[in-house]
Write a protein that holds these residues in place. Structure first.
Motif, short mmCIF file in Angstrom:
data_model
loop_
_atom_site.label_atom_id
_atom_site.label_comp_id
_atom_site.label_asym_id
_atom_site.label_seq_id
_atom_site.Cartn_x
_atom_site.Cartn_y
_atom_site.Cartn_z
N HIS A 76 0.82 -1.22 0.00
CA HIS A 76 0.00 0.00 0.00
C HIS A 76 0.85 1.26 0.00
N ARG A 77 2.00 1.16 -0.66
CA ARG A 77 2.84 2.34 -0.82
C ARG A 77 2.59 2.91 -2.23
N LEU A 78 2.59 4.22 -2.28
CA LEU A 78 2.28 4.93 -3.53
C LEU A 78 3.57 5.28 -4.26
N HIS A 79 3.58 4.96 -5.57
CA HIS A 79 4.72 5.28 -6.42
C HIS A 79 4.24 6.17 -7.58
N ALA A 80 5.04 7.18 -7.92
CA ALA A 80 4.73 8.06 -9.06
C ALA A 80 5.25 7.45 -10.33
N THR A 81 4.43 7.48 -11.38
CA THR A 81 4.87 7.00 -12.69
C THR A 81 5.45 8.12 -13.53
N ARG A 82 5.37 9.34 -13.04
CA ARG A 82 5.97 10.50 -13.70
C ARG A 82 6.62 11.37 -12.64
N ALA A 83 7.49 12.27 -13.09
CA ALA A 83 8.18 13.16 -12.15
C ALA A 83 7.17 14.06 -11.46
N VAL A 84 7.42 14.35 -10.19
CA VAL A 84 6.56 15.21 -9.39
C VAL A 84 7.30 16.50 -9.11
N THR A 85 6.65 17.65 -9.39
CA THR A 85 7.27 18.96 -9.16
C THR A 85 6.53 19.70 -8.06
N GLN A 86 7.22 20.61 -7.42
CA GLN A 86 6.63 21.39 -6.34
C GLN A 86 5.41 22.17 -6.82
N GLY A 87 4.28 22.03 -6.11
CA GLY A 87 3.06 22.76 -6.44
C GLY A 87 2.25 22.19 -7.58
N GLN A 88 2.64 21.05 -8.06
CA GLN A 88 1.96 20.45 -9.22
C GLN A 88 0.48 20.19 -8.90
#
Length: 535
Positions: free
Chosen positions: A252-264
């Motif tokens: 139940h851990r969340l992984h991003a499939t794309r880069a995450v930027t501040q304030g996105q």
């Protein structure tokens, strides 16, 4: 050439006949014997009736009488009444000055004298005479109407009113619209997904965050929480990770499939406006979008200028309100049509009165009206039952426009009947009345209501439009792509063309060839929609 009426307007070869007749009549006005009474309009020359509506229709738009005409509505002369219409010199250009029928403070005529004018304006022998004058050009008439509206607004001093949002549609703002709150009022999520803090992967909390709920608890680095669009973002969140851009593993851990930027995908507080920012200036028209903006900015009511009040006076003994025409009586087309059109132009229609051909009833209606604008139908020429001009003289009105160089609708008029009141006299033929609406009523109401002026534009005509030798023509058109298609059934007594039209093309004197650009006047419902226009 044989003149023939097809019922759809003038055949090409018929134009030469009508132009020749017009030119002969014009020379008769300006050239030959000037000793006779040349002060009348060209109401009876038959030109427009045949020119616009087919040679079989000789009722004309310039009689000033009602839809369908009337025996006796013109003079007994074969060439019609020329005793006081606006085109003694048909080519006369702009009027040099407004004509005052009589001053409000002038002494009233002594009707007790045997030779005094009657209450209906006629002489003791029943005849009428009006001073010679020139018709106003079409562009100049619209400018006069605009100035009249501005003067009426200054004199009227209408006070702003506060109305609930659902009653403000179509009214101009009386004051600037300032934001009562930041928009958005707090950081909100732009997408469904997860609010995340710090770098991933993230441990997902069990509870989620929905729109409309109180502030969620803070997120620690490495934590995430499910969030809905529009929900308040937890403090210290790094970004919102869209649902389609994340996956969870078996722990139940969340992984991003794309880069995450501040304030996105976070809408920060005050992104659209801050509290106190001006959103719209005074005078802006309240549209459905403005209602939405005002509600979002915290308004329950808006301060607006009320609609100008308009009263419609329908004249003519020959008009039926129901059933089929019979025994010389015809259906009234203007009574059902004009109130909605006046509302579309921004007026509040306070009354519709049917007066027949009664000079005293017209006098009482005009003097008893508290409307900003009085609109009459028919009776603007000088026939035996055309009472508009005599009534204006009787009440001491100031004529600002007395005839316009436009077809149809030549005998329209505009008068000032009080410091803050005007009267527009429309011809009785339906399409001629529409011409009067767009020529005089629209600019007057627009400026009186503080509405913005539409941006003028032109389109090429997809077809030849025959013109009047000296006057502007207003012709119904449909808009197709980048062009305007002229419609048939455009005679002064016809509504079939305008009922199918999107706009009116402004055709200069002499006509227009295919491909020539012409100014286009949009009909109000063609651009705004029925619901918006007539609310």
């Amino acid at each position: 050439m044989t003149a023939r009426s097809s019922g759809t307007g003038l055949d090409a070869e018929d134009l030469d006949v009508e132009e020749a007749l017009a030119l002969v009549n014009d020379r008769a006005h300006t050239g030959g014997d000037q000793s006779g009474d040349r002060s009348g309009d060209r109401s009876g020359d038959g030109f427009d009736g045949g020119f616009d509506g087919g040679l079989g229709d000789r009722s004309g738009d310039d009689s000033g009488g009602r839809f369908g005409g009337r025996p006796g509505g013109r003079s007994g002369s074969p060439q019609g009444d020329r005793s006081g219409g606006p085109a003694g010199d048909h080519r006369g250009g702009d009027r040099a000055e407004s004509r005052r029928a009589s001053r409000p403070d002038a002494p009233r005529p002594d009707t007790s004298r045997p030779d005094a004018p009657r209450p209906d304006g006629s002489g003791p022998d029943g005849s009428r005479h009006r001073a010679a004058h020139r018709a106003t050009s079409w562009p100049a008439a619209r400018r006069v109407a605009e100035r009249a509206g501005r003067a009426g607004a200054r004199a009227d001093g209408r006070q702003p009113v506060s109305v609930r949002l659902d009653a403000a549609l179509g009214l101009p703002l009386a004051a600037p619209l300032g934001a009562l709150t930041d928009l958005p009022p707090f950081d909100t999520s732009a997408m469904d997904g997860w609010a995340v803090a710090g770098p991933g992967p993230w441990t997902v909390r069990e509870e989620g965050v929905l729109a409309g709920h109180a502030a969620p608890p803070l997120l620690a680095d490495g934590e995430a929480v499910r969030i809905a669009t529009g929900a308040r973002v937890p403090a210290d969140s790094t970004a919102v990770l869209r649902s389609e851009h994340g996956r969870t593993d078996t722990q139940h851990r969340l992984h991003a499939t794309r880069a995450v930027t501040q304030g996105q995908d976070i809408r920060p507080r005050g992104q659209e406006c801050g509290r106190g920012d001006q959103l719209l200036p005074a005078g802006a028209l309240v549209t459905p979008a403005v209602l939405g903006l005002a509600a979002a900015a915290g308004y329950d009511t808006l301060t607006v200028l009320p609609r100008p009040r308009a009263e419609l006076l329908v004249l003519g003994d020959e008009l039926l309100t129901e059933g089929l025409p019979h025994d010389g009586l015809i259906r009234d087309a203007l009574g059902p049509m004009l109130p909605s059109w006046l509302r579309a132009l921004g007026a509040e229609v306070t009354a519709v009165r049917r007066l027949g051909d009664d000079a005293d009833a017209l006098y009482r209606a005009v003097t008893g009206s508290d409307a900003d604008l009085i609109v009459t139908t028919g009776g603007t020429a000088a026939g035996p039952v055309d009472h508009v001009h005599p009534t204006l003289e009787r009440v001491g009105a100031e004529l600002l426009v007395d005839g316009v160089q436009v077809r149809p609708g030549h005998p329209m008029l505009l008068a000032r009947t009080g410091a803050a009141q005007h009267l527009v006299g429309l011809p009785g033929n339906p399409l001629a009345a529409v011409s009067g609406l767009l020529t005089l009523v629209e600019p007057l109401l627009r400026t009186l209501a503080a509405r913005p002026s539409p941006e003028p534009y032109a389109l090429p005509l997809r077809g030849e439009v025959h013109g009047h030798p000296h006057d502007t023509r207003l012709v119904p058109v449909v808009l197709r792509g980048d062009g305007a298609v002229p419609l048939h059934y455009n005679g002064p007594a016809m509504l079939r063309g305008i009922a199918a039209a999107d706009a009116l093309a402004v055709v200069p004197p002499g006509g227009a060839r295919p491909g020539q650009e012409a100014e286009v006047l949009d009909l109000p419902w063609a651009t705004g929609g029925i619901g918006v226009c007539f609310t």
